[in-house]
Motif scaffolding. Sequence first.
Motif, short mmCIF file in Angstrom:
data_model
loop_
_atom_site.label_atom_id
_atom_site.label_comp_id
_atom_site.label_asym_id
_atom_site.label_seq_id
_atom_site.Cartn_x
_atom_site.Cartn_y
_atom_site.Cartn_z
N GLU A 99 33.98 -52.47 -55.45
CA GLU A 99 32.54 -52.71 -55.62
C GLU A 99 32.29 -53.04 -57.09
N HIS A 100 31.10 -53.56 -57.38
CA HIS A 100 30.73 -53.75 -58.78
C HIS A 100 30.40 -52.38 -59.38
N GLY A 101 31.33 -51.84 -60.13
CA GLY A 101 31.11 -50.53 -60.72
C GLY A 101 32.41 -50.04 -61.34
N PHE A 102 32.34 -48.85 -61.95
CA PHE A 102 33.54 -48.31 -62.57
C PHE A 102 33.53 -46.80 -62.52
N SER A 103 34.71 -46.24 -62.30
CA SER A 103 34.90 -44.79 -62.37
C SER A 103 36.39 -44.53 -62.56
N ALA A 104 36.69 -43.49 -63.33
CA ALA A 104 38.10 -43.13 -63.54
C ALA A 104 38.26 -41.62 -63.49
N TRP A 105 39.43 -41.19 -63.04
CA TRP A 105 39.76 -39.77 -62.92
C TRP A 105 40.80 -39.46 -63.98
N ILE A 106 40.53 -38.41 -64.76
CA ILE A 106 41.39 -38.09 -65.90
C ILE A 106 41.97 -36.70 -65.72
N GLU A 107 43.27 -36.59 -65.87
CA GLU A 107 43.89 -35.26 -65.84
C GLU A 107 44.60 -35.03 -67.17
N THR A 108 44.23 -33.93 -67.85
CA THR A 108 44.92 -33.54 -69.07
C THR A 108 45.50 -32.14 -68.84
N ASP A 109 46.19 -31.62 -69.84
CA ASP A 109 46.75 -30.27 -69.71
C ASP A 109 45.65 -29.26 -69.39
N GLU A 110 44.48 -29.49 -69.96
CA GLU A 110 43.42 -28.47 -69.85
C GLU A 110 42.36 -28.77 -68.81
N TYR A 111 42.03 -30.05 -68.63
CA TYR A 111 40.86 -30.38 -67.81
C TYR A 111 41.11 -31.50 -66.82
N ARG A 112 40.26 -31.49 -65.79
CA ARG A 112 40.11 -32.66 -64.93
C ARG A 112 38.72 -33.22 -65.19
N ILE A 113 38.67 -34.49 -65.48
CA ILE A 113 37.42 -35.11 -65.93
C ILE A 113 37.15 -36.35 -65.09
N LEU A 114 35.91 -36.45 -64.58
CA LEU A 114 35.49 -37.70 -63.94
C LEU A 114 34.72 -38.49 -64.99
N PHE A 115 35.10 -39.76 -65.14
CA PHE A 115 34.43 -40.65 -66.10
C PHE A 115 33.65 -41.68 -65.29
N ASP A 116 32.34 -41.55 -65.26
CA ASP A 116 31.45 -42.42 -64.47
C ASP A 116 31.68 -42.23 -62.96
N VAL A 131 42.56 -37.54 -54.82
CA VAL A 131 41.82 -36.93 -55.93
C VAL A 131 40.74 -36.02 -55.35
N ASP A 132 40.77 -34.75 -55.74
CA ASP A 132 39.79 -33.78 -55.24
C ASP A 132 38.67 -33.62 -56.27
N LEU A 133 37.54 -34.29 -56.00
CA LEU A 133 36.44 -34.31 -56.97
C LEU A 133 35.85 -32.91 -57.21
N SER A 134 36.05 -32.00 -56.25
CA SER A 134 35.48 -30.66 -56.42
C SER A 134 36.18 -29.90 -57.56
N THR A 135 37.34 -30.39 -57.97
CA THR A 135 38.08 -29.69 -59.03
C THR A 135 37.73 -30.19 -60.44
N ALA A 136 36.84 -31.17 -60.54
CA ALA A 136 36.50 -31.70 -61.88
C ALA A 136 35.82 -30.62 -62.73
N ASP A 137 36.28 -30.46 -63.96
CA ASP A 137 35.64 -29.54 -64.89
C ASP A 137 34.50 -30.21 -65.63
N LYS A 138 34.63 -31.54 -65.77
CA LYS A 138 33.65 -32.27 -66.57
C LYS A 138 33.38 -33.65 -65.97
N LEU A 139 32.16 -34.12 -66.19
CA LEU A 139 31.80 -35.50 -65.84
C LEU A 139 31.24 -36.13 -67.10
N VAL A 140 31.86 -37.22 -67.52
CA VAL A 140 31.39 -37.93 -68.72
C VAL A 140 30.78 -39.26 -68.27
N PHE A 141 29.56 -39.54 -68.73
CA PHE A 141 28.94 -40.84 -68.43
C PHE A 141 29.08 -41.78 -69.62
N SER A 142 29.56 -42.99 -69.35
CA SER A 142 29.68 -43.98 -70.42
C SER A 142 28.31 -44.52 -70.81
#
Length: 279
Positions: free
Chosen positions: A22-39, A55-66
């Motif tokens: 679709e016209h849009g963007f989102s990315a899933w980020i996994e680091t040592d400490e966090y799971r982050i949804l970006f957009d 990808v289990d969105l319920s486990t995201a610690d953070k959501l960052v909006f661009s």
Amino acid sequence: MGKTVKITVLVDNEAPENLAKEHGFSAWIETDEYRILFDTGQLGALLTNAEKLGVDLSTADKLVFSHGHYDHTGQLPAFLEKNSKAHIYCCPQLRIGRYSCKIGTAPRFIGMPEASIKALASISAGRIHETSCPRYLTTKVGMTGPVPRDVPLEDTGGPFFLDDHRGVDDLIEDDQSMWFETDNGLLILLGCCHAGLVNTVEYIRRISGIQKIHGIIGGMHLVNADEKRLNYTFEHLKAWNPDFLSPCHCTGQSATACMLEAIGSDIVKPGHAGLVIEA
Ligand SMILES: [Zn+2]
Ligand SMILES: [Zn+2]
């Protein structure tokens, strides 16, 4: 040294047959400490692709909006239905009303959809963090906050206004990007990069103190860029000498083709939903 970050593109304008696009963007980020949804993307691709990609969105610690455009914020209600703990990071202008006013066509509202604004208002203020300046989520994960616009050639990349009659320019001041400090240099993640690629990357180099660019992934918003701006951007991309570039979303097909020609397919790997990058 081990890899410290894994980025999975969940939503993009391009996707292989087994995933939604679709016209849009989102990315899933996994680091040592966090799971982050970006957009969050715009429509249903977020939930469809998250499930298909494991990808289990319920486990995201953070959501960052661009930034607050509809194609990045549209699925906030769906995300919040699955996730009741994530802290949200955005620039203060995320919710403002904004329009695309192309000459000869009717003005279009392109701000955060009503349902997303309502969803955001329904969660506790303690979970919402407005960022007016650069900020680190961990010692190696940063987000820019508003990006200074130093380069005259880099405008926001479209007929963007704060009203529906071309009265007041929307500078999309809330546009921000993320970076990850890896053993191989900076890994930079863009939403739409309305602040401009050169403005954004030079700002991140300045804040982080790291000059080496490992890779850049995300929307580069060159879809309306003229030849002068494209060449200017490509000169900088070459000088940064990245290991890879993955233009996504709003980079534009013709700008991506020009980038491939200018920089080569060894470095330029156009992005799509399902793309995984580890660094
Ligand atoms: Zn945008
Ligand atoms: Zn966009």
